[in-house]
Write a protein that holds these residues in place. Structure first.
Motif, PDB file in Angstrom:
ATOM      1  N   LEU A 115       0.851  -1.173   0.000  1.00 36.08           N
ATOM      2  CA  LEU A 115       0.000   0.000   0.000  1.00 36.08           C
ATOM      3  C   LEU A 115       0.895   1.232   0.000  1.00 36.08           C
ATOM      4  O   LEU A 115       2.112   1.135   0.087  1.00 36.08           O
ATOM      5  N   THR A 116       0.275   2.371  -0.077  1.00 30.90           N
ATOM      6  CA  THR A 116       1.018   3.615   0.034  1.00 30.90           C
ATOM      7  C   THR A 116       0.085   4.649   0.635  1.00 30.90           C
ATOM      8  O   THR A 116      -1.009   4.310   1.088  1.00 30.90           O
ATOM      9  N   GLY A 117       0.512   5.898   0.676  1.00 32.44           N
ATOM     10  CA  GLY A 117      -0.304   6.927   1.289  1.00 32.44           C
ATOM     11  C   GLY A 117      -1.109   7.705   0.269  1.00 32.44           C
ATOM     12  O   GLY A 117      -1.163   7.369  -0.910  1.00 32.44           O
ATOM     13  N   GLY A 118      -1.741   8.788   0.721  1.00 32.51           N
ATOM     14  CA  GLY A 118      -2.488   9.671  -0.162  1.00 32.51           C
ATOM     15  C   GLY A 118      -3.709   9.006  -0.760  1.00 32.51           C
ATOM     16  O   GLY A 118      -4.165   7.942  -0.325  1.00 32.51           O
TER      17      GLY A 118
ATOM     18  N   CYS B 149       6.780  -2.788   5.193  1.00 30.76           N
ATOM     19  CA  CYS B 149       7.343  -2.480   3.875  1.00 30.76           C
ATOM     20  C   CYS B 149       6.616  -1.298   3.234  1.00 30.76           C
ATOM     21  O   CYS B 149       7.241  -0.457   2.577  1.00 30.76           O
ATOM     22  N   SER B 150       5.303  -1.219   3.421  1.00 34.44           N
ATOM     23  CA  SER B 150       4.531  -0.098   2.881  1.00 34.44           C
ATOM     24  C   SER B 150       4.962   1.213   3.522  1.00 34.44           C
ATOM     25  O   SER B 150       5.066   2.244   2.848  1.00 34.44           O
ATOM     26  N   ILE B 151       5.223   1.190   4.823  1.00 29.17           N
ATOM     27  CA  ILE B 151       5.696   2.390   5.515  1.00 29.17           C
ATOM     28  C   ILE B 151       7.064   2.799   4.992  1.00 29.17           C
ATOM     29  O   ILE B 151       7.339   3.996   4.799  1.00 29.17           O
TER      30      ILE B 151
ATOM     31  N   ALA C 100       6.547   4.544   1.762  1.00 28.22           N
ATOM     32  CA  ALA C 100       6.029   5.897   1.968  1.00 28.22           C
ATOM     33  C   ALA C 100       7.135   6.838   2.443  1.00 28.22           C
ATOM     34  O   ALA C 100       7.190   8.003   2.041  1.00 28.22           O
ATOM     35  N   LEU C 101       8.026   6.339   3.296  1.00 29.07           N
ATOM     36  CA  LEU C 101       9.148   7.151   3.753  1.00 29.07           C
ATOM     37  C   LEU C 101      10.067   7.530   2.602  1.00 29.07           C
ATOM     38  O   LEU C 101      10.499   8.680   2.478  1.00 29.07           O
TER      39      LEU C 101
END
Length: 214
Positions: free
Chosen positions: A50-53, A190-192, A195-196
């Motif tokens: 996943l990712t953000g936004g 891993c998604s975090i 995003a970083l």
């Protein structure tokens, strides 16, 4: 006495200066940003990340419902165009709409054009995050974005001086919080990381006092 300003010719739109991009340069920036972003999305989705936004919201709904990421992503971004139009101008809004439409279309087409099997989640996070971050950097420098929270982040940077990357990071962690309901701890970690990587690219490289072309 006639005081009307003469209209611009087509060649005027192809001229660029140190302070302003030409129409051709903006078109190249939008196309490049959409292509990089859609390739990053392909890597993230192939790794089950996943990712953000708004892209993160689209991923959540895609994994939960099975509907196309590209279609969901396009629809989710529609409400943000009002903020873009009223706060950031017509040119920004039109370029952002073109970017989101192109990214949505490419996200649907790329799995067939560039078939990728399941990839390592950590590799997908690093390379996918880097690609999407680079895409957003290119778009910001051409006064466009990937829509959604990116519009709000860019608006807050211009009006309040807050770094767009750090603002985006805050939104991203809010979205990633909901991933705990549908993903394993390893996928979330891993998604975090992805995003970083994405937001560090923006926070380190996007400064209006360093890059002034519009």
């Amino acid at each position: 006495m006639n005081t009307a300003t003469p209209g611009k010719t087509f060649s005027d739109y192809l001229k660029s200066t140190s302070e302003k991009h030409s129409l051709l340069e903006d078109a190249q920036g939008v196309a490049s940003g959409a292509m990089l972003a859609s390739l990053g999305v392909l890597l993230l989705s192939s790794a089950g990340l996943l990712t953000g936004g708004t892209a993160g919201v689209a991923f959540l709904l895609h994994y939960a419902t099975g509907y196309s990421f590209g279609v969901i992503y396009f629809v989710i971004n529609l409400p943000f165009y009002y903020l873009a139009w009223t706060r950031l101008g017509a040119a920004f809004t039109l370029k952002t709409f073109a970017t989101v439409a192109a990214t949505s279309g490419l996200s649907i087409a790329l799995p067939r054009l560039i078939p990728i099997g399941q990839i390592d989640p950590l590799a997908g996070a690093l390379f996918g995050g880097l690609l999407v971050g680079t895409a957003m950097l290119a778009l910001f420098r051409h006064r466009a974005s990937l829509g959604g929270f990116g519009v709000l982040a860019l608006y807050l940077q211009e009006k309040l001086g807050w770094k767009a990357g750090l603002v985006q990071l805050g939104f991203d962690f809010c979205v990633l919080f909901f991933s705990f309901f549908i993903a394993t701890p390893f996928i979330i970690v891993c998604s975090i990381i992805g995003a970083l990587v994405l937001n560090l690219v923006l926070a380190i490289n996007h400064r209006r006092d360093r890059y002034v072309a519009m």
